[in-house]
Design an enzyme around this catalytic site. Structure first.
Site, short mmCIF file in Angstrom:
data_model
loop_
_atom_site.label_atom_id
_atom_site.label_comp_id
_atom_site.label_asym_id
_atom_site.label_seq_id
_atom_site.Cartn_x
_atom_site.Cartn_y
_atom_site.Cartn_z
N PHE A 86 0.83 -1.20 0.00
CA PHE A 86 0.00 0.00 0.00
C PHE A 86 0.88 1.26 0.00
CE2 PHE A 86 -2.25 3.45 2.10
CZ PHE A 86 -3.48 3.44 1.46
N ASP A 87 1.89 1.25 0.87
CA ASP A 87 2.77 2.41 0.96
C ASP A 87 3.51 2.68 -0.35
OD1 ASP A 87 1.95 2.86 3.49
OD2 ASP A 87 3.64 1.86 4.46
N GLU A 111 -44.19 7.63 27.28
CA GLU A 111 -43.83 7.25 25.91
C GLU A 111 -42.62 6.34 25.93
OE1 GLU A 111 -43.04 11.11 24.16
OE2 GLU A 111 -44.82 11.95 25.11
N LYS A 150 -39.08 4.93 25.31
CA LYS A 150 -37.84 5.61 24.94
C LYS A 150 -37.15 4.76 23.88
CE LYS A 150 -33.84 7.97 26.83
NZ LYS A 150 -32.77 7.33 26.10
N LYS A 189 -43.46 12.45 30.80
CA LYS A 189 -43.43 13.92 30.67
C LYS A 189 -44.66 14.48 31.35
CE LYS A 189 -41.40 13.36 26.10
NZ LYS A 189 -41.60 13.42 24.64
N CYS A 197 -5.19 11.03 42.56
CA CYS A 197 -3.86 11.55 42.30
C CYS A 197 -3.91 13.01 42.72
CB CYS A 197 -3.55 11.44 40.81
SG CYS A 197 -1.97 12.18 40.38
#
Ligand code: IVH
Length: 640
Positions: free
Chosen positions: A6-7, A85, A87, A253, A394
Site C-alpha cells: 500500500f505504501d 412514551e 424511549k 413527561k 492523584c
C-alpha cells in the site's frame, strides 16, 4: 494488500502527481486510506435539544416528583398527569418545516447545534416532505427518533454492533443514495421551535402529530400517579422483547404544557421529564485483568478487562469496579467468573463473583497506592460526612500527571466544551504520545506538517481538522470556563460564573484569590466550588494555560439572553418564606425576565425581597446600604 504494498503504491502516485504538478482533491492520494470526511455543515437548533435525567426505581420517581411539587409549591399528594412514551433507542433528529415544507433536518449534535443531514433524512419514507394541513404550524421543528427495526438489522448484523449504531452510521453517510438503501424509520414525539402554541398538552400534541402524517408510538399513554407509572413500566418491560425495535425505558413527561413551561430546565435536561430505564440485562464472563483508569479530576477507578460478551446487543469488554472498597467487599479477583450488568447507556459494572467457579490460580488485585504517574495518592476527608472518601485520587493539580492531563485534554475538546470535530479521544492519545500536544493551548498551535505525515492523515483530513479547530476559537466565556475541567465546576456552575464575571478579564483576575472569595455571593456557588477554584488558580501552570489560551482565542463575554426582560440587569435577593410560590420558581421567573439572583447582601444588590420571617440581619444590612427592600406583592407587580 500488505501495508508495505500500500505504501509503495501511495508513494508512486504522490511522485507522479508531483512530477506532473497534478492536484485534485478527489485524487486517491488525498482520499484513499484516510478516514472519509464526515463533515456536515452545522446549524444551531433554534430551541436546544435537551437530554433526559434517568430514573431506575420507584425512589428515583418519588424524588423526581417531589422536586416538581416543591418547585411548583403544590401540596404533597398532588397527582400529576403524565404522557408516558417508550424511549426508543435510536438517533434523534430535528426537522424544520416552513409553510408546510421540510426545509432542513439536523442531527442532535451537542444539543445546541446539529449537523445538516437533510438529504439523508429525506430518504426515510416516514418523514413527510410536505404537510398540507391548515392546523400545521407555519414554522415548526418536529423532533423524533430515527431507528432500524430488528428484523431489518438482522440483515446488516455483520457491519454493526447493534441497531442504534447501524442507524447512526446510515444517517451520517456522505452519500444519501447509500442511506436510502437502509430501511430507516422515524417516530415523532416532540417539537422544538413552534410559531403556534395553541396545543395545551403533550398527549394532544402526539395526536396532532399523527394527524399531520407522522408516525407516533402505539405505546404512548396518558397516566396519572406514580403507582400507575410503575405498573405501566412493568407491563411494557415484559412486552419489550416482542417489539420490533429497541426501547430502553419509558419517558414520563408532565402532560400540561403550562406546567412544563413553569418548570423549565436545568443545564441540559428538563425538570418536567424523566427516563425510567428498564432493569439491566446481565451476562457472565471472565475477568482477564484489572486496570487502573485515572480520571480528569484524579480519581483512580479500577476497571475489569473481561472476555468480550454480548449484553443486550452491546459487546462489553470493560466493566467498572468503582473503587478499592468495592473490590474487597465483593472479593473480586483476576481470573474470576463474574456476572456483569448493563442498563442503557450506563457504564457496565461487575455485580458478583461466582465463587464456585473460582480457579486455584485466581489472582488478588492489590490496589496501588500510587497513581500510574508516580504520585502518592490520597483519600480526601469529607467534612460533611466526616469520613474519608472511598475514592483514591492523584493529588496533581496541574499537568504533571500524564493520565490526568490527557483526560483534561479530552474533556477540553469534548462535545459540551470546545466541541472540536476530528479531535476525538483516540486522536488526543495519538497526538499526546507523539509529543504534539501537552497543554490545551497546544491544540491551537499544532504542527500540521508533522500531522500530514502521520499514517491515516491525508490532505483532506488535515484541512478538516484545521477548519474545525479554527472554528472553535470563538468561544463563550461559559464554555471556556467549563472546558478547563476545574473540579466541581460543571456546565451549570460555569454558567453561573460566566453570568457573574461577564468578561474573560474578570475570570483571569481570579488569580488574585481575594476575588475568588467574592464568588460566594453567587446563588448556587458554595465553599466546595470556591475551594476548588482557589486550588486551580493557585497552580502556576493553570494560570499559564488560561493566559495562553486567552491570547489565541476569541472569548466572548456573557451575553444577556433576555434583552427585553422587564427586570433586565436588576439584581435580587430573597429572605424569608414566599407565599404560593417556591424560591426556585421565583428565582427562575426573575431570571427568565432578565434579572439576577445573589445570595448575599452586596453593593451590587438592587432589591431585597422579604417573605415571612425574614432574617433581620439581612434586612438591616440592606437598609444600611440603601438597597430597596420590597415585599412579594411589589415583586409580583414588577413581574406583571
Ligand atoms: S423527549 C425534553 N421523548 O431520549 C426531552 N426523547 O435522553 C428530550 N428519546 O435525545 C426528548 N424517545 O433521542 C423524548 N418519547 C421520547 C423519546 C426520547 C427517545 C431519546 C431522544 C433524546 C433522549 C434523551
Amino acid at each position: 494488500m500488505s501495508d508495505h504494498d500500500f505504501d509503495l503504491l501511495k508513494k508512486e502516485i504522490l511522485d507522479l502527481e508531483k512530477r506532473f504538478d497534478f492536484n485534485d482533491k478527489d485524487s486517491p492520494s488525498a482520499t484513499l486510506g484516510f478516514t472519509p470526511s464526515k463533515n456536515f455543515e452545522k446549524f444551531p437548533h433554534r430551541v436546544k435539544m435537551l437530554s433526559l435525567a434517568n430514573a431506575f426505581n420507584e425512589d428515583d420517581l418519588i424524588n423526581f416528583e417531589k422536586k416538581i411539587v416543591n418547585f411548583l409549591n403544590l401540596t404533597k399528594n398532588f397527582e400529576f398527569e403524565y404522557s408516558a412514551e417508550p424511549k426508543i433507542d435510536g438517533i434523534s433528529a430535528s426537522l424544520t418545516y416552513k409553510s408546510g415544507k421540510l426545509i432542513r433536518g439536523l442531527s442532535r449534535g451537542n444539543g445546541e447545534e446539529g449537523e445538516d443531514i437533510t438529504l439523508n433524512l429525506k430518504t426515510i419514507p416516514d418523514i413527510p416532505h410536505f404537510i398540507d394541513q391548515t392546523d400545521f404550524p407555519d414554522d415548526i421543528d418536529i423532533r423524533g427518533e430515527v431507528f432500524i427495526q430488528n428484523n431489518d438489522f438482522e440483515k446488516m448484523k455483520d457491519s454493526f454492533a447493534n441497531p442504534r449504531n447501524a442507524a447512526s452510521g446510515s444517517l451520517r453517510q456522505k452519500d444519501p443514495k447509500k442511506t436510502s438503501n437502509i430501511p430507516l424509520k422515524f417516530i415523532a414525539y416532540t417539537f422544538g421551535f413552534s410559531s403556534d402554541q395553541v396545543i395545551d398538552k403533550q398527549s394532544n400534541f402526539l395526536v396532532k402529530l399523527k394527524k399531520w402524517g407522522f408516525k407516533t408510538s402505539e405505546l404512548n399513554k396518558k397516566i396519572t400517579g406514580i403507582k400507575n407509572l410503575l405498573s405501566h413500566h412493568q407491563i411494557i418491560e415484559k412486552k419489550r422483547f416482542e417489539l420490533n425495535y429497541d426501547i430502553d425505558g419509558i419517558v414520563y413527561k408532565i402532560n400540561d404544557f403550562k406546567l412544563q413551561k413553569r418548570l423549565g430546565f436545568v443545564t441540559n435536561a428538563p425538570r418536567w421529564a424523566i427516563a425510567h430505564k428498564f432493569s439491566a440485562s446481565n451476562s457472565v464472563t471472565e475477568i482477564l485483568n484489572i486496570d487502573i483508569q485515572v480520571g480528569r479530576t484524579g480519581a483512580l477507578t479500577p476497571v475489569a478487562k473481561v472476555k468480550p460478551v454480548n449484553i443486550g446487543g452491546v459487546v462489553v469488554s470493560n466493566a467498572t469496579l468503582h473503587n478499592e472498597e468495592e473490590i474487597l467487599r465483593k472479593d473480586i479477583r483476576i481470573g474470576d467468573t463474574v456476572k456483569i450488568e448493563r442498563a442503557g447507556d450506563v457504564i457496565p459494572h461487575v455485580v458478583e463473583v461466582d465463587l464456585k467457579k473460582r480457579k486455584a490460580n485466581s489472582k488478588k488485585f492489590i490496589f496501588p497506592k500510587k497513581c500510574p504517574c508516580g504520585f502518592e495518592t490520597i483519600k480526601e476527608f469529607n467534612k460533611i460526612t466526616k469520613k474519608f472518601d472511598a475514592v483514591r485520587r492523584c493529588p496533581d493539580r496541574g499537568f504533571d500527571c500524564d493520565r490526568m492531563a490527557k483526560e483534561r485534554l479530552k474533556h477540553f475538546v469534548s462535545k459540551d466544551a470546545f466541541n472540536i470535530e476530528g479531535l476525538g479521544k483516540k486522536v488526543i492519545e495519538k497526538f499526546w504520545s507523539l509529543g504534539l500536544i501537552k497543554f490545551p493551548y497546544d491544540i491551537f498551535n499544532l504542527d500540521y506538517d508533522k500531522i500530514s505525515q502521520l499514517d491515516g492523515w491525508g490532505t483532506r483530513s488535515v484541512e478538516n481538522l484545521k477548519k474545525s479547530i479554527k472554528k472553535s476559537e470563538k468561544v463563550s466565556l461559559e464554555k471556556f470556563i467549563f472546558s478547563l475541567g476545574i473540579r466541581h465546576i460543571g456546565q451549570e456552575n460555569a454558567k453561573l460564573l460566566s453570568e457573574f464575571l461577564r468578561k474573560k478579564e474578570n475570570f483571569l483576575n481570579l488569580k488574585n484569590q481575594k476575588y475568588i472569595q467574592e464568588l460566594i455571593n453567587i446563588d448556587g456557588i458554595g465553599d466546595t466550588q470556591i475551594n476548588s477554584l482557589k486550588m486551580f488558580f493557585n497552580e502556576k501552570v493553570n494560570l499559564s494555560v488560561i493566559l495562553n489560551l486567552s491570547r489565541s482565542l476569541d472569548i466572548q463575554g456573557f451575553k444577556e439572553s433576555n434583552n427585553s426582560g422587564k427586570l433586565k440587569g436588576q439584581v435580587f435577593m430573597f429572605t424569608g418564606k414566599l407565599n404560593n410560590i417556591s424560591r426556585a420558581e421565583a428565582k427562575s421567573l426573575i431570571e427568565s425576565n432578565g434579572g439576577k439572583i445573589v445570595s448575599n447582601v452586596t453593593k451590587k444588590l438592587d432589591y431585597l425581597v422579604i417573605g415571612e420571617k425574614p432574617t433581620t440581619k439581612k434586612v438591616d444590612l440592606a437598609k444600611k446600604n440603601k438597597i430597596k427592600v420590597i415585599n412579594q406583592k411589589t415583586l409580583d407587580e414588577m413581574l406583571n
